[in-house]
Scaffold this motif. Structure first.
Motif, PDB file in Angstrom:
ATOM      1  N   GLY A 180      79.413  45.492   9.511  1.00  0.00           N
ATOM      2  CA  GLY A 180      80.335  45.078  10.236  1.00  0.00           C
ATOM      3  C   GLY A 180      79.897  46.244  12.043  1.00  0.00           C
ATOM      4  N   TYR A 181      80.739  45.824  12.540  1.00  0.00           N
ATOM      5  CA  TYR A 181      80.938  46.615  13.845  1.00  0.00           C
ATOM      6  C   TYR A 181      81.861  46.496  15.282  1.00  0.00           C
ATOM      7  CZ  TYR A 181      80.376  42.054  16.327  1.00  0.00           C
ATOM      8  OH  TYR A 181      81.320  40.889  16.793  1.00  0.00           O
ATOM      9  N   VAL A 182      81.701  47.660  16.072  1.00  0.00           N
ATOM     10  CA  VAL A 182      83.277  47.617  17.117  1.00  0.00           C
ATOM     11  C   VAL A 182      81.716  47.249  18.362  1.00  0.00           C
ATOM     12  CG1 VAL A 182      85.256  48.816  18.260  1.00  0.00           C
ATOM     13  CG2 VAL A 182      84.755  48.335  15.317  1.00  0.00           C
ATOM     14  N   MET A 183      82.216  46.887  19.184  1.00  0.00           N
ATOM     15  CA  MET A 183      81.916  46.795  20.653  1.00  0.00           C
ATOM     16  C   MET A 183      82.332  47.308  21.222  1.00  0.00           C
ATOM     17  SD  MET A 183      80.561  44.431  23.006  1.00  0.00           S
ATOM     18  CE  MET A 183      80.191  44.608  24.515  1.00  0.00           C
ATOM     19  N   THR A 184      82.460  48.048  22.322  1.00  0.00           N
ATOM     20  CA  THR A 184      83.072  47.912  23.663  1.00  0.00           C
ATOM     21  C   THR A 184      82.529  47.662  24.671  1.00  0.00           C
ATOM     22  OG1 THR A 184      83.434  50.595  23.721  1.00  0.00           O
ATOM     23  CG2 THR A 184      85.197  49.475  22.505  1.00  0.00           C
ATOM     24  N   GLY A 185      83.026  47.402  26.088  1.00  0.00           N
ATOM     25  CA  GLY A 185      82.480  47.778  26.792  1.00  0.00           C
ATOM     26  C   GLY A 185      83.450  46.904  28.270  1.00  0.00           C
ATOM     27  N   ARG A 186      83.341  47.325  29.908  1.00  0.00           N
ATOM     28  CA  ARG A 186      84.427  46.736  31.044  1.00  0.00           C
ATOM     29  C   ARG A 186      83.409  45.745  30.987  1.00  0.00           C
ATOM     30  NH1 ARG A 186      87.243  52.539  32.679  1.00  0.00           N
ATOM     31  NH2 ARG A 186      88.836  50.725  33.397  1.00  0.00           N
ATOM     32  N   THR A 187      84.154  45.338  32.194  1.00  0.00           N
ATOM     33  CA  THR A 187      84.328  44.098  32.975  1.00  0.00           C
ATOM     34  C   THR A 187      83.900  44.660  34.502  1.00  0.00           C
ATOM     35  OG1 THR A 187      86.636  43.991  34.064  1.00  0.00           O
ATOM     36  CG2 THR A 187      85.568  42.052  32.530  1.00  0.00           C
ATOM     37  N   PRO A 188      82.474  44.504  35.850  1.00  0.00           N
ATOM     38  CA  PRO A 188      82.288  45.160  36.324  1.00  0.00           C
ATOM     39  C   PRO A 188      83.951  45.259  37.830  1.00  0.00           C
ATOM     40  CG  PRO A 188      80.727  43.207  36.017  1.00  0.00           C
ATOM     41  CD  PRO A 188      82.092  42.852  35.089  1.00  0.00           C
ATOM     42  N   ALA A 189      83.661  46.723  37.958  1.00  0.00           N
ATOM     43  CA  ALA A 189      84.352  47.232  38.993  1.00  0.00           C
ATOM     44  C   ALA A 189      84.919  45.799  40.297  1.00  0.00           C
ATOM     45  CB  ALA A 189      83.689  47.941  39.447  1.00  0.00           C
ATOM     46  N   SER A 190      84.301  45.668  40.536  1.00  0.00           N
ATOM     47  CA  SER A 190      83.610  44.503  41.982  1.00  0.00           C
ATOM     48  C   SER A 190      83.390  43.037  41.290  1.00  0.00           C
ATOM     49  CB  SER A 190      82.680  44.760  43.269  1.00  0.00           C
ATOM     50  OG  SER A 190      81.714  44.583  42.322  1.00  0.00           O
ATOM     51  N   LYS A 191      83.918  41.677  41.193  1.00  0.00           N
ATOM     52  CA  LYS A 191      83.329  40.404  41.570  1.00  0.00           C
ATOM     53  C   LYS A 191      81.686  40.664  42.280  1.00  0.00           C
ATOM     54  CE  LYS A 191      87.024  38.904  38.927  1.00  0.00           C
ATOM     55  NZ  LYS A 191      86.788  39.166  37.681  1.00  0.00           N
ATOM     56  N   PRO A 192      81.281  39.872  41.328  1.00  0.00           N
ATOM     57  CA  PRO A 192      79.696  39.116  41.949  1.00  0.00           C
ATOM     58  C   PRO A 192      80.369  38.263  43.436  1.00  0.00           C
ATOM     59  CG  PRO A 192      80.069  37.851  40.103  1.00  0.00           C
ATOM     60  CD  PRO A 192      81.192  39.336  39.997  1.00  0.00           C
ATOM     61  N   GLU A 193      79.102  38.491  44.748  1.00  0.00           N
ATOM     62  CA  GLU A 193      79.210  37.474  45.433  1.00  0.00           C
ATOM     63  C   GLU A 193      78.886  36.685  45.331  1.00  0.00           C
ATOM     64  OE1 GLU A 193      80.480  39.037  48.288  1.00  0.00           O
ATOM     65  OE2 GLU A 193      80.409  41.110  47.687  1.00  0.00           O
ATOM     66  N   TRP A 210      77.161  40.603  19.121  1.00  0.00           N
ATOM     67  CA  TRP A 210      77.697  40.723  20.711  1.00  0.00           C
ATOM     68  C   TRP A 210      76.634  39.874  21.880  1.00  0.00           C
ATOM     69  CZ3 TRP A 210      76.722  43.725  16.783  1.00  0.00           C
ATOM     70  CH2 TRP A 210      75.134  44.766  17.077  1.00  0.00           C
ATOM     71  N   ARG A 211      75.750  39.308  21.392  1.00  0.00           N
ATOM     72  CA  ARG A 211      74.609  39.271  22.311  1.00  0.00           C
ATOM     73  C   ARG A 211      74.956  38.907  23.539  1.00  0.00           C
ATOM     74  NH1 ARG A 211      71.278  34.502  20.083  1.00  0.00           N
ATOM     75  NH2 ARG A 211      73.037  33.444  19.061  1.00  0.00           N
ATOM     76  N   HIS A 212      75.942  37.469  23.685  1.00  0.00           N
ATOM     77  CA  HIS A 212      76.320  37.238  25.047  1.00  0.00           C
ATOM     78  C   HIS A 212      77.632  38.362  25.592  1.00  0.00           C
ATOM     79  CE1 HIS A 212      73.638  33.409  23.805  1.00  0.00           C
ATOM     80  NE2 HIS A 212      74.567  33.642  22.181  1.00  0.00           N
ATOM     81  N   LEU A 213      78.164  38.863  25.044  1.00  0.00           N
ATOM     82  CA  LEU A 213      79.228  38.872  25.979  1.00  0.00           C
ATOM     83  C   LEU A 213      78.794  40.319  26.454  1.00  0.00           C
ATOM     84  CD1 LEU A 213      82.680  39.811  26.361  1.00  0.00           C
ATOM     85  CD2 LEU A 213      82.429  41.259  23.893  1.00  0.00           C
ATOM     86  N   GLU A 214      77.996  40.381  25.726  1.00  0.00           N
ATOM     87  CA  GLU A 214      77.238  42.124  26.496  1.00  0.00           C
ATOM     88  C   GLU A 214      76.193  42.040  27.692  1.00  0.00           C
ATOM     89  OE1 GLU A 214      73.854  43.663  24.363  1.00  0.00           O
ATOM     90  OE2 GLU A 214      73.262  42.230  23.894  1.00  0.00           O
ATOM     91  N   GLN A 215      76.176  40.751  27.740  1.00  0.00           N
ATOM     92  CA  GLN A 215      75.844  40.374  28.816  1.00  0.00           C
ATOM     93  C   GLN A 215      76.696  40.136  30.791  1.00  0.00           C
ATOM     94  OE1 GLN A 215      73.244  36.768  28.811  1.00  0.00           O
ATOM     95  NE2 GLN A 215      72.138  36.866  26.785  1.00  0.00           N
ATOM     96  N   LEU A 216      77.664  39.945  29.933  1.00  0.00           N
ATOM     97  CA  LEU A 216      78.828  39.714  30.763  1.00  0.00           C
ATOM     98  C   LEU A 216      79.504  40.979  31.512  1.00  0.00           C
ATOM     99  CD1 LEU A 216      80.591  36.263  29.436  1.00  0.00           C
ATOM    100  CD2 LEU A 216      79.058  36.826  31.317  1.00  0.00           C
ATOM    101  N   VAL A 217      79.653  41.629  30.907  1.00  0.00           N
ATOM    102  CA  VAL A 217      80.428  43.974  30.679  1.00  0.00           C
ATOM    103  C   VAL A 217      79.407  44.752  30.943  1.00  0.00           C
ATOM    104  CG1 VAL A 217      81.722  42.712  29.469  1.00  0.00           C
ATOM    105  CG2 VAL A 217      80.412  44.017  28.017  1.00  0.00           C
ATOM    106  N   GLU A 218      79.653  45.787  31.513  1.00  0.00           N
ATOM    107  CA  GLU A 218      79.304  47.065  31.574  1.00  0.00           C
ATOM    108  C   GLU A 218      79.332  47.732  30.013  1.00  0.00           C
ATOM    109  OE1 GLU A 218      78.638  46.308  36.164  1.00  0.00           O
ATOM    110  OE2 GLU A 218      80.156  47.423  36.182  1.00  0.00           O
ATOM    111  N   ASP A 219      78.985  48.712  30.565  1.00  0.00           N
ATOM    112  CA  ASP A 219      78.802  50.340  29.945  1.00  0.00           C
ATOM    113  C   ASP A 219      79.567  50.308  27.945  1.00  0.00           C
ATOM    114  OD1 ASP A 219      79.232  51.474  31.743  1.00  0.00           O
ATOM    115  OD2 ASP A 219      81.037  51.267  32.426  1.00  0.00           O
ATOM    116  N   VAL A 220      78.623  49.155  27.541  1.00  0.00           N
ATOM    117  CA  VAL A 220      78.236  48.685  26.326  1.00  0.00           C
ATOM    118  C   VAL A 220      78.230  50.084  25.559  1.00  0.00           C
ATOM    119  CG1 VAL A 220      77.596  47.110  25.017  1.00  0.00           C
ATOM    120  CG2 VAL A 220      77.645  46.460  27.604  1.00  0.00           C
ATOM    121  N   GLN A 221      78.729  49.671  24.624  1.00  0.00           N
ATOM    122  CA  GLN A 221      78.652  50.785  23.417  1.00  0.00           C
ATOM    123  C   GLN A 221      78.830  50.026  21.469  1.00  0.00           C
ATOM    124  OE1 GLN A 221      79.775  55.068  23.639  1.00  0.00           O
ATOM    125  NE2 GLN A 221      79.991  54.885  25.835  1.00  0.00           N
ATOM    126  N   VAL A 222      78.347  49.883  21.047  1.00  0.00           N
ATOM    127  CA  VAL A 222      78.006  50.194  19.651  1.00  0.00           C
ATOM    128  C   VAL A 222      78.231  50.347  18.348  1.00  0.00           C
ATOM    129  CG1 VAL A 222      77.453  47.224  18.377  1.00  0.00           C
ATOM    130  CG2 VAL A 222      76.992  47.156  20.801  1.00  0.00           C
TER     131      VAL A 222
END
Length: 223
Positions: free
Chosen positions: A210-223, A190-202
């Motif tokens: 094996g693993y399960v990772m969850t996260g969320r996209t930022p609440a607002s788009k970057p400027e 998940w090393r690349h995906l975690e750089q694009l999302v927040e609240d990462v849990q593994v």
């Protein structure tokens, strides 16, 4: 002792050249049977994705559509599931499954994840055992760009266990070898995906293989 260089069968096919491996081309129609023992891992990864009725979900590297039914149950008839699959053979099997099950709200985009034209702004994305897609920053950026702010993502599959787990890693290597093009990053898929999302849990599964990772996209788009 060094870690093996190969791994456990992925539950879904990867993108890129791996889609031309026999597992995803001439063996596509036996894929479900060959990976059937891993259905409970698919279920666990899907259960980790918070999705509500009426939402839109991307199934990235959907393969033969093995996750589509559970995702369709989550979003209900008012929601939709969009699969993205590079291999024409796997996509054909997925479309046959969709037609046979009568899922009018499930579609498949046959394209590499890096280049897929995603026709919707989705509420969530699933990356179920698609190691090679997860190692492609271009693929991940393309998918995440198609998600709304605050969208959930869930990823899961195989990984290397701790280095001292030599026997387990040897088994992981043998099982995954037909399904993974390149085991780079298999210790932390998940090393690349975690750089694009927040609240990462593994959460690790199966003694760390094996693993399960969850996260969320930022609440607002970057400027």
């Amino acid at each position: 002792m060094s870690k093996p260089r190969t791994s456990r069968p992925a539950l879904h096919p990867p993108a890129g050249p791996a889609a031309r491996q026999p597992a995803y081309s001439e063996h596509a129609r036996s894929y479900d049977q060959r990976t059937g023992a891993f259905q409970r891992y698919r279920d666990t990864i899907i259960e980790a994705l918070p999705v509500s009725q009426g939402q839109v979900v991307l199934d990235v590297g959907c393969g033969t559509g093995l996750c589509c039914g559970l995702l369709q149950d989550k979003v209900g008839p008012q929601g939709s599931v969009v699969g993205i699959e590079e291999s024409p053979d796997m996509a054909a099997v997925a479309r046959e499954r969709i037609a046979a099950e009568g899922w009018p709200n499930v579609t498949v985009v046959q394209s590499p994840a890096e280049d897929a034209k995603i026709p919707v702004t989705a509420d969530a994305a699933l990356f179920c055992a698609v190691h090679d897609i997860l190692q492609s920053p271009d693929a991940l950026r393309n998918v995440v760009t198609g998600l709304r702010p605050g969208a959930w993502v869930a990823a899961g599959g195989g990984k290397w266990a701790a280095p001292m787990m030599v026997a387990l890693n040897s088994m992981v290597s043998l099982l995954h070898a037909p399904y993974v093009r390149d085991f780079s990053g298999f210790d932390r898929p998940w090393r690349h995906l975690e750089q694009l999302v927040e609240d990462v849990q593994v959460r690790e599964l199966a003694f760390g293989s094996g693993y399960v990772m969850t996260g969320r996209t930022p609440a607002s788009k970057p400027e």
